[in-house]
Scaffold this active site. Structure first.
Site, short mmCIF file in Angstrom:
data_model
loop_
_atom_site.label_atom_id
_atom_site.label_comp_id
_atom_site.label_asym_id
_atom_site.label_seq_id
_atom_site.Cartn_x
_atom_site.Cartn_y
_atom_site.Cartn_z
N GLY A 240 33.96 73.85 3.14
CA GLY A 240 35.41 73.99 3.23
C GLY A 240 36.02 74.52 1.95
O GLY A 240 36.96 75.32 1.97
N THR A 241 35.49 74.10 0.82
CA THR A 241 36.03 74.53 -0.47
C THR A 241 35.91 76.04 -0.62
O THR A 241 36.87 76.72 -1.01
CB THR A 241 35.27 73.83 -1.63
OG1 THR A 241 35.45 72.42 -1.47
CG2 THR A 241 35.77 74.26 -2.99
N ASN B 86 43.93 65.16 4.72
CA ASN B 86 42.69 64.39 4.62
C ASN B 86 42.91 62.96 4.15
O ASN B 86 42.07 62.10 4.38
CB ASN B 86 41.70 65.09 3.69
CG ASN B 86 42.32 65.53 2.39
OD1 ASN B 86 43.32 66.25 2.38
ND2 ASN B 86 41.75 65.09 1.29
N GLN C 231 39.75 68.81 8.33
CA GLN C 231 39.78 67.44 8.88
C GLN C 231 40.05 67.40 10.38
O GLN C 231 39.84 66.37 11.01
CB GLN C 231 40.82 66.59 8.14
CG GLN C 231 40.43 66.26 6.71
CD GLN C 231 39.24 65.33 6.59
OE1 GLN C 231 38.87 64.62 7.52
NE2 GLN C 231 38.61 65.32 5.43
N SER D 297 34.56 72.92 7.90
CA SER D 297 33.42 72.42 7.15
C SER D 297 32.51 71.62 8.08
O SER D 297 32.97 70.73 8.80
CB SER D 297 33.91 71.53 6.01
OG SER D 297 32.83 70.96 5.34
N HIS E 249 30.09 69.38 7.52
CA HIS E 249 29.71 67.97 7.32
C HIS E 249 30.78 66.97 7.74
O HIS E 249 30.56 65.77 7.68
CB HIS E 249 29.24 67.73 5.87
CG HIS E 249 30.31 67.71 4.83
ND1 HIS E 249 30.73 66.56 4.24
CD2 HIS E 249 31.01 68.70 4.25
CE1 HIS E 249 31.66 66.84 3.32
NE2 HIS E 249 31.84 68.14 3.33
N THR F 251 21.88 85.36 0.67
CA THR F 251 21.03 85.06 1.83
C THR F 251 21.60 83.84 2.56
O THR F 251 21.93 82.83 1.93
CB THR F 251 19.59 84.78 1.37
OG1 THR F 251 19.14 85.95 0.69
CG2 THR F 251 18.68 84.48 2.55
N CYS G 60 37.11 63.19 -3.23
CA CYS G 60 37.10 63.91 -4.51
C CYS G 60 37.92 63.18 -5.56
O CYS G 60 37.63 63.26 -6.73
CB CYS G 60 37.66 65.31 -4.32
SG CYS G 60 37.31 65.97 -2.72
N1 PLP Z 1 39.76 70.69 2.79
C1 PLP Z 1 39.95 69.42 3.24
C2 PLP Z 1 41.22 69.08 3.96
C3 PLP Z 1 38.97 68.45 3.02
O1 PLP Z 1 39.17 67.20 3.44
C4 PLP Z 1 37.79 68.81 2.33
C5 PLP Z 1 36.75 67.79 2.03
O2 PLP Z 1 37.02 66.63 1.89
C6 PLP Z 1 37.63 70.14 1.91
C7 PLP Z 1 38.64 71.05 2.16
C8 PLP Z 1 36.38 70.59 1.20
O3 PLP Z 1 35.33 70.72 2.10
P1 PLP Z 1 33.81 70.78 1.56
O4 PLP Z 1 33.44 69.39 1.18
O5 PLP Z 1 33.02 71.27 2.74
O6 PLP Z 1 33.78 71.74 0.43
#
Ligand code: PLP
Length: 422
Positions: free
Chosen positions: A72-73, A152, A215, A235, A237, A273, A361
């Site tokens: 997601g990041t 989130n 989310q 994302s 996971h 890759t 985080c």
């Molecule tokens: N965006 C939101 C709203 C999230 O909750 C998160 C992860 O907690 C992310 C982005 C980041 O995702 P990733 O952990 O896959 O980098």
């Protein structure tokens, strides 16, 4: 055996065993590099394309509009930086909210240092953005608007469709003023036979709309056309897929540049890759989650409400954070006055319950969450917050156990708190 209850699904989820099973051959037997033209490579390439179809299918997109990322990041960074740098000649203004995930906020800060102007819109006490504020924030220099689908930390679901409508109106206005301008030089000189539509697209001054749906993917039905977004982050996971893989949906025609330079993978939009097992697992996770999503959302909503009501009933001086109704089916966020979230978290952990004080985080940082401050909580109240996020493995017994355990912990900690009973 000691009870162990995981209520931190917003931080991450266990990978579904069916997903693991689908991934396994791509570590060993089918290990080829998808860019290789031999059969090993082609086998891996085929698996990636099948996974792309599954991800696209979950959000109503076309397969070629999905770019796999490392999570997601990266999807958020790609959307923000990619659109900002591709469109900087025609504008340098970005609009977002004060409650975005750090991946969006920090990408915006990075862009601010490089000459972009960012408006961080406030939200109300429930964490809801007023779409009218988007309208007021738009200027002729606005090129990108980024609003998360659901938060989130507090679970509030933002009015994405209403915001998209406002952006669409502004884009229609811009397009019609373009149409009334003199035709592009290419057309007037007749050197290139391009249609009016193509010419308009080339000169388009549209505002792009990005939404971080990390989310919501897997918890709520998503349709990129209904939401009317140009870019959407996901994302793996968070929906029982593996970690380290995600995707950015990019609507066809969106002007964006890649910031991973190298090979020609992902149609030249993201070099490196491909993480074949990860991508295959993500695709399988999307397929699994689509099946029975409505029933699962109903089940989680009922467990969520039971937990919320139980906490509010059993503990005094507690507030629910986030919108009471427009919230994720799996999110409970409460502030319990006079005690620290960290102490509650440690005590819950000792009792076998894994929760969080905010986002994964920020839970190791001691600053109060920017989201809780943005909804108007004082730093003291924000520090006494707890987030429980439910998921596939959560059942009624787990909720009952938390409702039995948490009040005892609160009573014990409050008895030691100099602030309580003052
Ligand atoms: N965006 C939101 C709203 C999230 O909750 C998160 C992860 O907690 C992310 C982005 C980041 O995702 P990733 O952990 O896959 O980098």
């Amino acid at each position: 055996m000691k009870k162990k209850i995981y209520l931190d699904y917003a931080a991450t989820t266990p990978t579904d065993p069916r997903v693991v099973e689908t991934m396994l051959p791509y570590f060993t037997k089918s290990f080829g590099n998808p860019s290789s033209i031999h059969s090993f490579g082609q086998e891996a390439k085929k698996a990636i394309e099948e996974a792309r179809d599954k991800v696209a299918n979950l959000i109503g997109a076309k397969s070629e509009e999905i770019v796999f990322t490392s999570g997601g990041t990266e999807a958020d960074n790609f959307a923000l930086k990619g659109v900002a740098f591709a469109n900087e000649k025609r504008g340098n203004h970005i609009v977002t909210t004060a409650i975005e995930h750090h991946a969006v906020i920090e990408a915006c800060k990075f862009l601010e240092k490089r000459g972009f102007k960012v408006t961080y819109l406030p939200v109300d006490g429930d964490g809801l953005l007023n779409p009218e504020d988007i309208k007021k924030a738009i200027t002729d220099k606005t090129i990108l608007i980024s609003v998360m689908h659901a938060n989130n930390e507090i679970g509030t679901i933002e009015p994405i469709e209403e915001i998209a409508k406002i952006i669409q109106e502004e884009n229609d206005r811009r397009d019609s003023s373009l149409r009334s301008e003199s035709p592009s030089p290419e057309r007037s000189e007749g050197r290139q036979a391009i249609s009016n539509k193509q010419s308009l697209l080339l000169r388009s001054k549209r505002i792009y709309f990005h939404s971080d749906a990390v989310q919501t993917t897997g918890y709520l039905p998503l349709d990129v056309d209904k939401l009317n977004v140009d870019l959407l982050s996901m994302s793996s996971h968070k929906l029982c897929g593996p970690k380290g893989v995600g995707a950015l949906y990019i609507r066809k025609g969106t002007r964006i540049i890649s910031f991973m330079n190298g090979g020609e993978q992902e149609r030249k939009r993201r070099a490196s890759t491909e993480n074949v097992p990860g991508i295959v697992g993500f695709g399988r996770a999307c397929e699994i989650v689509k099946d029975g999503m409505d029933e699962e959302a109903k089940r989680l909503t009922s467990l969520r409400d039971r937990l919320i009501e139980g906490i509010l009933e059993r503990i005094e001086a507690v507030r629910l954070n986030g919108h009471p109704a427009r919230r994720l089916p799996n999110n409970v966020n409460v502030s319990i006055e006079f005690i620290e979230g960290e102490s509650m978290l440690l005590n819950l952990d000792l009792a076998g319950v894994a929760a969080s004080t905010g986002s994964a985080c920020s839970s190791s940082a001691l600053e109060a969450s920017h989201v809780l401050l943005a909804i108007g909580l004082s730093p003291e109240i924000a520090h006494g917050s707890l987030r429980f996020t439910l998921g596939r493995g959560t059942n009624e017994e787990d909720i009952n156990y938390v409702l039995e355990t948490l009040p005892k912990i609160v009573t014990r900690l409050r008895a030691m708190s100099p602030l309580y009973n003052l």
